[in-house]
Design an enzyme around this catalytic site. Structure first.
Site, PDB file in Angstrom:
ATOM      1  N   HIS A  18     -35.704  25.148  48.809  1.00 52.42           N
ATOM      2  CA  HIS A  18     -34.740  26.259  48.826  1.00 52.42           C
ATOM      3  C   HIS A  18     -34.453  26.645  47.386  1.00 52.42           C
ATOM      4  O   HIS A  18     -33.545  26.095  46.740  1.00 52.42           O
ATOM      5  CB  HIS A  18     -33.474  25.832  49.573  1.00 52.42           C
ATOM      6  CG  HIS A  18     -32.470  26.926  49.769  1.00 52.42           C
ATOM      7  ND1 HIS A  18     -31.552  26.936  50.805  1.00 52.42           N
ATOM      8  CD2 HIS A  18     -32.227  28.064  49.069  1.00 52.42           C
ATOM      9  CE1 HIS A  18     -30.788  28.022  50.719  1.00 52.42           C
ATOM     10  NE2 HIS A  18     -31.183  28.715  49.663  1.00 52.42           N
ATOM     11  N   HIS A  20     -34.538  30.242  44.966  1.00 48.49           N
ATOM     12  CA  HIS A  20     -34.776  31.676  44.759  1.00 48.49           C
ATOM     13  C   HIS A  20     -35.255  31.826  43.318  1.00 48.49           C
ATOM     14  O   HIS A  20     -34.494  31.520  42.391  1.00 48.49           O
ATOM     15  CB  HIS A  20     -33.486  32.468  44.964  1.00 48.49           C
ATOM     16  CG  HIS A  20     -32.887  32.275  46.329  1.00 48.49           C
ATOM     17  ND1 HIS A  20     -33.104  33.152  47.368  1.00 48.49           N
ATOM     18  CD2 HIS A  20     -32.072  31.307  46.825  1.00 48.49           C
ATOM     19  CE1 HIS A  20     -32.453  32.735  48.440  1.00 48.49           C
ATOM     20  NE2 HIS A  20     -31.812  31.611  48.148  1.00 48.49           N
ATOM     21  N   HIS A 198     -31.523  31.877  56.046  1.00 48.17           N
ATOM     22  CA  HIS A 198     -30.206  31.383  55.642  1.00 48.17           C
ATOM     23  C   HIS A 198     -29.267  31.583  56.837  1.00 48.17           C
ATOM     24  O   HIS A 198     -29.224  32.677  57.413  1.00 48.17           O
ATOM     25  CB  HIS A 198     -29.647  32.196  54.476  1.00 48.17           C
ATOM     26  CG  HIS A 198     -30.270  31.901  53.140  1.00 48.17           C
ATOM     27  ND1 HIS A 198     -31.609  31.924  52.913  1.00 48.17           N
ATOM     28  CD2 HIS A 198     -29.681  31.599  51.943  1.00 48.17           C
ATOM     29  CE1 HIS A 198     -31.839  31.638  51.637  1.00 48.17           C
ATOM     30  NE2 HIS A 198     -30.692  31.442  51.024  1.00 48.17           N
ATOM     31  N   GLU A 201     -24.071  29.338  55.929  1.00 43.92           N
ATOM     32  CA  GLU A 201     -23.631  29.070  54.546  1.00 43.92           C
ATOM     33  C   GLU A 201     -22.169  29.511  54.475  1.00 43.92           C
ATOM     34  O   GLU A 201     -21.261  28.700  54.422  1.00 43.92           O
ATOM     35  CB  GLU A 201     -24.512  29.840  53.545  1.00 43.92           C
ATOM     36  CG  GLU A 201     -24.080  29.672  52.081  1.00 43.92           C
ATOM     37  CD  GLU A 201     -24.866  30.594  51.116  1.00 43.92           C
ATOM     38  OE1 GLU A 201     -25.482  31.577  51.565  1.00 43.92           O
ATOM     39  OE2 GLU A 201     -24.818  30.315  49.891  1.00 43.92           O
ATOM     40  N   ASP A 279     -31.189  26.116  45.059  1.00 38.96           N
ATOM     41  CA  ASP A 279     -30.780  27.484  45.400  1.00 38.96           C
ATOM     42  C   ASP A 279     -31.005  28.447  44.223  1.00 38.96           C
ATOM     43  O   ASP A 279     -32.055  29.076  44.143  1.00 38.96           O
ATOM     44  CB  ASP A 279     -29.315  27.494  45.877  1.00 38.96           C
ATOM     45  CG  ASP A 279     -28.992  28.653  46.820  1.00 38.96           C
ATOM     46  OD1 ASP A 279     -29.916  29.379  47.227  1.00 38.96           O
ATOM     47  OD2 ASP A 279     -27.803  28.834  47.163  1.00 38.96           O
ATOM     48  N   ASP A 280     -30.021  28.560  43.336  1.00 41.72           N
ATOM     49  CA  ASP A 280     -30.094  29.454  42.169  1.00 41.72           C
ATOM     50  C   ASP A 280     -29.637  28.666  40.947  1.00 41.72           C
ATOM     51  O   ASP A 280     -28.522  28.859  40.441  1.00 41.72           O
ATOM     52  CB  ASP A 280     -29.173  30.662  42.395  1.00 41.72           C
ATOM     53  CG  ASP A 280     -29.552  31.421  43.640  1.00 41.72           C
ATOM     54  OD1 ASP A 280     -30.549  32.152  43.608  1.00 41.72           O
ATOM     55  OD2 ASP A 280     -28.855  31.268  44.668  1.00 41.72           O
TER      56      ASP A 280
END
Ligand code: ADE
Ligand code: ZN
Length: 336
Positions: A18, A20, A198, A201, A279-280
């Site tokens: 996961h 991005h 997703h 969340e 994630d980020d």
């Protein structure tokens, strides 16, 4: 930090599922790219830009994330971005990565899908040669642009079918339930693509059920709000549906108020196939190693529990079964 635990986690083979790629854009790269393209960002220095990374919700993050993404304009930009991430992931013991990107965000501002893909794939191929790292590439639909736009994006993606492995669904969750994208996912599955989304969340547990029943996803990205529906947790355990959990993201976006109250350990103890991901990472204060360390310390996880998380990351991956099994055995046999 317990440095022996740090060394143990770093050396443990891990998959990141996961991530991005646009979320790996560090201020140190965003500012020179802005200069290169003559773009004026409302932040004069690396420090100023980093100080803007104070979020109150998913949307407050997405606003900055999309603004910064505008500095990515050509194939070279995507290649530099991706190479920097892959190098860092390799140094943290990631041996396999399943990477998300947001094609509509780029095509919507005039950057061709072919340019994005060529930059990403050049970097991924180079990491395969340099590090032996394997990968999958998963474009995500922007849920707040709606189903028609997603179907159009899928059309364009299918013209590059051999370069992608699956599809996902991201961006603003609340108000955009998975059910809107049923036909898009039917078509993606018919094209032989892997499917993830997703869900849960910021959105409710019901969105996780929809993603499973209507989109027939193979994994759920985040999924942490499943706990609000005990029957759903039982189902995730029974059907061994993996969750790609992103602990530092959840803290920064206020899904949980502190790492000590994150539900990852409870879900792991309940038998859910949970994985740890970043994630980020440029926005949330850590790459995959920092995410493992945060939950190890905050939730007091044992080495065996850390090993289970790494094992789950391969079980949940889209690698072929024999490669998955080989990595799971490597995790079991790993000694720091
Ligand atoms: N796009 C990038 N990161 C995201 C996240 N955590 N949730 C939804 N969309 C995203
Ligand atoms: Zn995400």
């Amino acid at each position: 930090m317990d440095s022996s635990m740090g060394a143990f986690i770093r050396g443990l083979p891990k998959a990141e599922l996961h991530l991005h790629i646009e979320g790996t854009l560090e201020p140190e790269l965003a500012l020179p790219l802005a200069r290169k393209h003559g773009i004026v960002l409302p932040y004069a220095s690396v420090e100023e830009l980093r100080q803007a990374y104070e979020f109150t919700s998913l949307q407050s993050f997405l606003d900055i994330y999309y603004a910064a993404t505008d500095v990515l304009r050509d194939a070279g930009d995507f290649e530099v971005l991706t190479s920097a991430y892959l190098k860092r992931a390799h140094e943290q013991g990631v041996v396999h990565v399943e990477l998300f990107f947001d094609p509509q965000v780029h095509t919507g501002r005039g950057v061709a899908l072919a340019s994005v893909l060529s930059g990403l794939t050049r970097a991924l191929e180079q990491a395969s040669h340099a590090y032996g790292m394997t990968h999958r590439l998963i474009p995500c639909f922007i849920r707040n642009l709606g189903a028609d736009a997603a179907m159009q994006a899928l059309d364009e993606l299918l013209a590059h079918r051999s370069e992608i492995d699956g599809v996902g669904l991201d961006s603003t969750e609340c108000g955009y339930p998975p059910s809107l994208f049923r036909q898009v996912y039917d078509r993606a599955r018919r094209a032989g693509l892997q499917v993830v989304a997703h869900a849960g969340e910021e959105g409710p547990a019901a969105y996780i059920g929809e993603a499973l029943d209507l989109l027939r996803v193979q994994r759920v990205d985040h999924g942490v709000r499943c706990e609000e529906d005990p029957a759903l947790v039982d189902r995730l355990v029974r059907e061994r549906v993996p969750l790609t959990v992103c602990p530092l993201s959840n803290i920064r976006l206020k899904v949980f108020d502190r790492i000590e109250s994150h539900n990852l350990k409870r879900l792991l103890d309940a038998g859910v196939c949970v994985t740890v991901n970043s994630d980020d990472p440029a926005y949330f204060g850590g790459y995959v190693l920092e995410n493992y360390l945060a939950v190890q310390q905050g939730l007091n996880l044992s080495a065996q529990q850390i090993r289970a998380l790494a094992r789950n990351s391969f079980e949940a991956s889209f690698l072929p079964p024999e490669q998955r099994q080989r990595w799971m055995t490597a995790v079991d046999q790993y000694r720091a």
